[in-house]
Design a protein around this motif. Sequence first.
Motif, PDB file in Angstrom:
ATOM      1  N   VAL A 616      22.170 136.693  31.104  1.00  8.66           N
ATOM      2  CA  VAL A 616      21.398 136.560  29.854  1.00  8.66           C
ATOM      3  C   VAL A 616      19.919 136.827  30.073  1.00  8.66           C
ATOM      4  O   VAL A 616      19.193 137.115  29.118  1.00  8.66           O
ATOM      5  N   ALA A 617      19.462 136.749  31.310  1.00  7.33           N
ATOM      6  CA  ALA A 617      18.072 137.128  31.600  1.00  7.33           C
ATOM      7  C   ALA A 617      18.000 137.609  33.032  1.00  7.33           C
ATOM      8  O   ALA A 617      18.709 137.104  33.911  1.00  7.33           O
ATOM      9  N   LEU A 618      17.187 138.613  33.257  1.00  3.43           N
ATOM     10  CA  LEU A 618      16.962 139.123  34.608  1.00  3.43           C
ATOM     11  C   LEU A 618      15.502 139.555  34.648  1.00  3.43           C
ATOM     12  O   LEU A 618      15.170 140.697  34.344  1.00  3.43           O
ATOM     13  N   ASP A 619      14.652 138.592  34.952  1.00  4.90           N
ATOM     14  CA  ASP A 619      13.211 138.849  34.884  1.00  4.90           C
ATOM     15  C   ASP A 619      12.688 139.234  36.257  1.00  4.90           C
ATOM     16  O   ASP A 619      13.254 138.841  37.274  1.00  4.90           O
ATOM     17  N   CYS A 620      11.620 139.988  36.249  1.00  3.16           N
ATOM     18  CA  CYS A 620      11.150 140.568  37.511  1.00  3.16           C
ATOM     19  C   CYS A 620       9.634 140.509  37.619  1.00  3.16           C
ATOM     20  O   CYS A 620       8.927 140.719  36.625  1.00  3.16           O
ATOM     21  N   ALA A 621       9.173 140.211  38.814  1.00  3.72           N
ATOM     22  CA  ALA A 621       7.748 140.375  39.130  1.00  3.72           C
ATOM     23  C   ALA A 621       7.667 141.295  40.337  1.00  3.72           C
ATOM     24  O   ALA A 621       8.391 141.104  41.316  1.00  3.72           O
ATOM     25  N   GLN A 622       6.829 142.301  40.253  1.00  6.84           N
ATOM     26  CA  GLN A 622       6.729 143.284  41.334  1.00  6.84           C
ATOM     27  C   GLN A 622       5.289 143.729  41.483  1.00  6.84           C
ATOM     28  O   GLN A 622       4.588 143.951  40.493  1.00  6.84           O
ATOM     29  N   ASP A 623       4.874 143.877  42.742  1.00 11.72           N
ATOM     30  CA  ASP A 623       3.553 144.432  43.017  1.00 11.72           C
ATOM     31  C   ASP A 623       3.701 145.933  43.210  1.00 11.72           C
ATOM     32  O   ASP A 623       4.479 146.372  44.055  1.00 11.72           O
ATOM     33  N   VAL A 624       2.968 146.717  42.430  1.00  8.91           N
ATOM     34  CA  VAL A 624       3.058 148.173  42.538  1.00  8.91           C
ATOM     35  C   VAL A 624       1.753 148.791  43.031  1.00  8.91           C
ATOM     36  O   VAL A 624       1.602 150.010  43.014  1.00  8.91           O
ATOM     37  N   GLY A 625       0.803 147.963  43.461  1.00  3.99           N
ATOM     38  CA  GLY A 625      -0.462 148.491  43.954  1.00  3.99           C
ATOM     39  C   GLY A 625      -1.314 149.056  42.838  1.00  3.99           C
ATOM     40  O   GLY A 625      -2.390 148.541  42.527  1.00  3.99           O
ATOM     41  N   LYS A 626      -0.798 150.136  42.246  1.00  3.62           N
ATOM     42  CA  LYS A 626      -1.451 150.742  41.085  1.00  3.62           C
ATOM     43  C   LYS A 626      -0.354 151.311  40.194  1.00  3.62           C
ATOM     44  O   LYS A 626       0.476 152.096  40.668  1.00  3.62           O
ATOM     45  N   ALA A 627      -0.344 150.907  38.942  1.00  2.00           N
ATOM     46  CA  ALA A 627       0.651 151.447  38.009  1.00  2.00           C
ATOM     47  C   ALA A 627       0.164 152.821  37.557  1.00  2.00           C
ATOM     48  O   ALA A 627      -0.610 152.946  36.614  1.00  2.00           O
ATOM     49  N   MET A 628       0.605 153.849  38.260  1.00  2.00           N
ATOM     50  CA  MET A 628       0.148 155.217  37.972  1.00  2.00           C
ATOM     51  C   MET A 628       0.531 155.611  36.554  1.00  2.00           C
ATOM     52  O   MET A 628      -0.215 156.275  35.855  1.00  2.00           O
ATOM     53  N   ASN A 629       1.734 155.228  36.161  1.00  2.11           N
ATOM     54  CA  ASN A 629       2.239 155.477  34.813  1.00  2.11           C
ATOM     55  C   ASN A 629       2.990 154.210  34.405  1.00  2.11           C
ATOM     56  O   ASN A 629       4.149 154.026  34.776  1.00  2.11           O
ATOM     57  N   PRO A 630       2.310 153.292  33.696  1.00  2.00           N
ATOM     58  CA  PRO A 630       2.911 151.972  33.454  1.00  2.00           C
ATOM     59  C   PRO A 630       4.303 152.033  32.828  1.00  2.00           C
ATOM     60  O   PRO A 630       5.180 151.248  33.188  1.00  2.00           O
ATOM     61  N   GLN A 631       4.513 152.973  31.925  1.00  2.00           N
ATOM     62  CA  GLN A 631       5.830 153.044  31.290  1.00  2.00           C
ATOM     63  C   GLN A 631       6.912 153.454  32.298  1.00  2.00           C
ATOM     64  O   GLN A 631       8.009 152.911  32.307  1.00  2.00           O
ATOM     65  N   ALA A 632       6.550 154.413  33.165  1.00  2.00           N
ATOM     66  CA  ALA A 632       7.515 154.839  34.183  1.00  2.00           C
ATOM     67  C   ALA A 632       7.785 153.709  35.176  1.00  2.00           C
ATOM     68  O   ALA A 632       8.903 153.558  35.668  1.00  2.00           O
ATOM     69  N   VAL A 633       6.764 152.919  35.473  1.00  2.00           N
ATOM     70  CA  VAL A 633       6.944 151.768  36.363  1.00  2.00           C
ATOM     71  C   VAL A 633       7.968 150.809  35.760  1.00  2.00           C
ATOM     72  O   VAL A 633       8.904 150.358  36.423  1.00  2.00           O
ATOM     73  N   LEU A 634       7.804 150.514  34.474  1.00  2.00           N
ATOM     74  CA  LEU A 634       8.758 149.612  33.814  1.00  2.00           C
ATOM     75  C   LEU A 634      10.162 150.212  33.835  1.00  2.00           C
ATOM     76  O   LEU A 634      11.150 149.509  34.045  1.00  2.00           O
ATOM     77  N   GLY A 635      10.233 151.515  33.634  1.00  2.00           N
ATOM     78  CA  GLY A 635      11.539 152.186  33.660  1.00  2.00           C
ATOM     79  C   GLY A 635      12.207 152.047  35.018  1.00  2.00           C
ATOM     80  O   GLY A 635      13.412 151.782  35.109  1.00  2.00           O
ATOM     81  N   GLN A 636      11.426 152.228  36.070  1.00  2.00           N
ATOM     82  CA  GLN A 636      11.984 152.076  37.418  1.00  2.00           C
ATOM     83  C   GLN A 636      12.465 150.647  37.649  1.00  2.00           C
ATOM     84  O   GLN A 636      13.518 150.424  38.253  1.00  2.00           O
ATOM     85  N   ILE A 637      11.700 149.680  37.191  1.00  2.00           N
ATOM     86  CA  ILE A 637      12.069 148.279  37.421  1.00  2.00           C
ATOM     87  C   ILE A 637      13.324 147.931  36.616  1.00  2.00           C
ATOM     88  O   ILE A 637      14.228 147.252  37.107  1.00  2.00           O
ATOM     89  N   GLN A 638      13.404 148.423  35.400  1.00  2.00           N
ATOM     90  CA  GLN A 638      14.601 148.153  34.602  1.00  2.00           C
ATOM     91  C   GLN A 638      15.832 148.814  35.219  1.00  2.00           C
ATOM     92  O   GLN A 638      16.889 148.190  35.343  1.00  2.00           O
TER      93      GLN A 638
END
Lengths: 735, 289
Positions: A616-638
């Motif tokens: 029902v939930a799968l939450d994530c915290a991740q260090d990416v150094g710099k989010a070069m493309n924030p939307q793509a970062v979220l896509g990768q994490i999802q």
Amino acid sequence: MSTSTENRVSQAGVGTSPQRPDGSMKVRGEFAYSSDLWHEDMLWGATLRSPHPYARITGIDIGAALALPGVYAVLTHADVPGVNRYGLEHADQPVLAEDVVRYQGEPVAVVAADHPETARRALERITVGYTVLEPVTDSEAAVAGEGAQLHPGGNVVRHVPIRKGDPAAAAEGAEVVVTGTYEVGMQDQAFLGPESGLAVPAEDGGVDLYVATQWLHVDQRQIVAALGLPEDKVRLTLGGVGGAFGGREDLSIQVHACLLALHTGKPVKMVYNREESFYGHVHRHPAVLHYEHGADRDGRLRYVRARIFLDGGAYASSTGAVVANAATLGVGPYDVPHAAVDCWGVYTNNPPCGAMRGFGAVQAAFAYESQMDKLADACGLDPVEVRTRNAMAEGTSMPTGQVVDSPAPVAELLRRLRAMPLPTEPGGELDLRRLPGGVSNTTHGEGVVRGVGYAVGIKNICFSEAFDDYSTARVRLQVVGGEPAATVHTAACEVGQGLVTVLQQIVRTELGVERVTIEPTDTTIGNAGSTSASRQTYVTGGAVRAACLKVRDALGALSPSDLGDKVLDETVEWRHRPTEELDPVTGQGNAHVQYGFAAHRAVVDVDTELGLVKVVALDCAQDVGKAMNPQAVLGQIQGGSAQGLGLAVMEEIQIAGGVIRNPSFTDYLIPTVLDMPPMNIDVLELADPHAPYGLRGVGEPPTISSTPAVVAAIRAATGRALDRVPVRPEHITGT
Amino acid sequence: MDFLRPATLDEALAVKAERPGAVPLAGGTDVMVELNFDHRRPEALLDLTGIGALAEWSITDGQVVLGAGVPYTRIIAELGDTLPGLAMAARTVGSPQIRNRGTVGGNLGAASPAGDTHPVLLAAGARIEVASVRGTRLVPAEEFYTGVKRNALDPDELITAVRLPAARGLEQFAKVGTRNAMVIAVCAFALVLHPERAGVGAAIGSAAPTPRRASEAERFLAAELPWDTPGALPDSLKRRFGELVAGATEPIDDVRGSAAYRRHALAVLARRTLTWAWNDHQERGKSCA
């Protein structure tokens, strides 16, 4: 008066989320994948595969197949003009089997015909004599030397020992000891675009290959060796790639299509169907992991001992590097004073295993995170607390002796995760879609128990162990139609992750030019390295940035729009800082470039009577150094989290006696939208001073911690030990 | 391979009589997969989607005549109240795209033990209308499934409709799969209660070579249910019913699940669906009172 480039701030540069150039085409179904390649007068290739996991070939009769009208070629190992061996790390795999087949699905012959149906009929007419042999299927037995020797030199592909401190002495003083044996089933990349490509013979006696792959130059290296051609006679261009996740690092149709094209003098297209695809690429190594953790009563780790067995299947592929990852990352993102880790990768007659997102770190994480929960339980501590007490940080010494020299915010990730809101308790109006089983109507709340689990993981980013890991980029700047325009050329493979977008962003930021064109990806430019190890934004991004800086130097005080007819054209080879080999006895060495971290909290509702799970939930915290493309970062994490969820509760290639029992998407299940919950994602940007823009590779870490978090949550709900993934309903119900 | 697309049922039956090897094609969600994977190469495909009458349904004297070619999406949208059990099963079929194409006729034609609608057809006492140039006959659902992926059709026959009572009873369907959507049944169960005549229909899917009724469980429940007594059912009754349903199975171990799990899960589904149907019965009793 010209404007200097520094003063122009692009609206679509680094740190923004511009639309991807391939986005709308993909959404509309207009994007040309490699399976859409077409050439006039082309033939269709097809592959005859071994039905046996292990057998001696007593004869191959191709006469009846050749006699079939419409068949242009039937080729066997005897038709391979170069070396009939290829492989990423060891050239141990035949292009076409000679005297022996070592896995079910191993290619034995290839056919080219005027129609795919004709090609299939021709395959049926090839007679292969087999003497079936007893397959080697158990990795621990293979290490022990039991069973047939499958390759010269024995069945151990690689053994990596890691020795730090004195675990034996530490064990004597340990107040709490927890042990466990864990198993990870064989996961598949399950990319949606099957293996495919088109080989076109050229007038110079060479061949042009259009193919969906992850690494053009390493394909090229293996193809020319098999074809016995010089490098310039085999030119590769990237076809449209429908997902990769490691499964396209090894060759599939590449040599076969080229052989057929050169033999017939006609273009040859090959496309695997879904079932064949399960035999046509390597999978994630199944693993057996024995762990022992010793700690003080307050949960502080004193030592870890681990023995990890990875089943590499019939051929080595990248098993050696996977072994090194599982070993060096085997204790997880924790500060462990004493460690002894041994990891073996072996040959068996199971399907070959190699690269898959997470690459050895996934298997280890399921075991060490399960152990951390056991330790928490044994010490009467909260699972987050025990992890926080042992969390590594910048300056921590890894079991390899490598001191981590950039942010490693493990405790902070856990803190942020815990601070996220929990989903509301089940209840309210009945909505089957929110319950385990979904609309299959298996429960209206009966037997449903909620559980919460945490996990954190670590992954090395980029290639390790002294590998010369570099990328080549060419950037040109000129005025086109009165407007400055830049062109970028690399051999770095876009496999769906969004590299083409990020490269455009980098050029916009560095050159202040809005119009940036990415040229077709091919081997007319130098090596870019693999699209794997979460490395392309780092390495090819770094190369493009370096090329831009050279262009900027050449531009001097001019503005791009003042270039006139002048073309600025710079090509660079760019490397990250070097790494070291591991000491073969102690496993000591600065083997990795960068570490990436992600943490997950899973909340599950388990139907404890039926063993069905709803995450029902799968939450994530991740260090990416710099989010070069924030939307793509979220896509990768999802996406990475979903793939980890899949391994936790459903994804497994089931093998019996070396035979795949479920080579289809009917029975190899991947999560649907009703299995994967919406996510809360907290992205940290703690710059790595050694990396371009401070960035940290994003793609793999979320796959690693997702699986153990989901399983921890199921354990919390059920009280079951659950030492194997994927967790099946039977494991929960005990039936 | 010939592709035949008759415009009328008579034309289709004539073709089928002449070429019994022609494989009927409705939604194509089974047949086309088999063709694509080269598992089947019939001499001809008999496309039935041009016959409008097969995609219609009607109600006469409390009987629904459901054309074999009505896709699941329409069953859910148009017959959700009339055939609630069938609609529940239809919701669990494949993906939205598959439900747009797949049909009950196709489910019956394939006769897979894992077909989602079979337990409902069995529990509801459906009759399958089959036709040939020789005429039309009605086959009770329990006589229709003759083996693994085999049914009672003669080579010249086509499935034209399913006849089943518009629900007056209480219907439930539940299916276990190892994914929360788009999954083939590990096992499935359907239950129909007819309080007005103290009747029970109960059937299982994916737990025997064919879908089948759990006859002993039906008889037990019909006899033991306190039809006219309000209140919750005793646990002992539910448990016994579950045991009898599990006892009606003949499951195997396969990639989707173990035989032991299937037996266990069907007992759970039997207990739960009975509870839900009984609760609905109680609710009805209250609203009628």
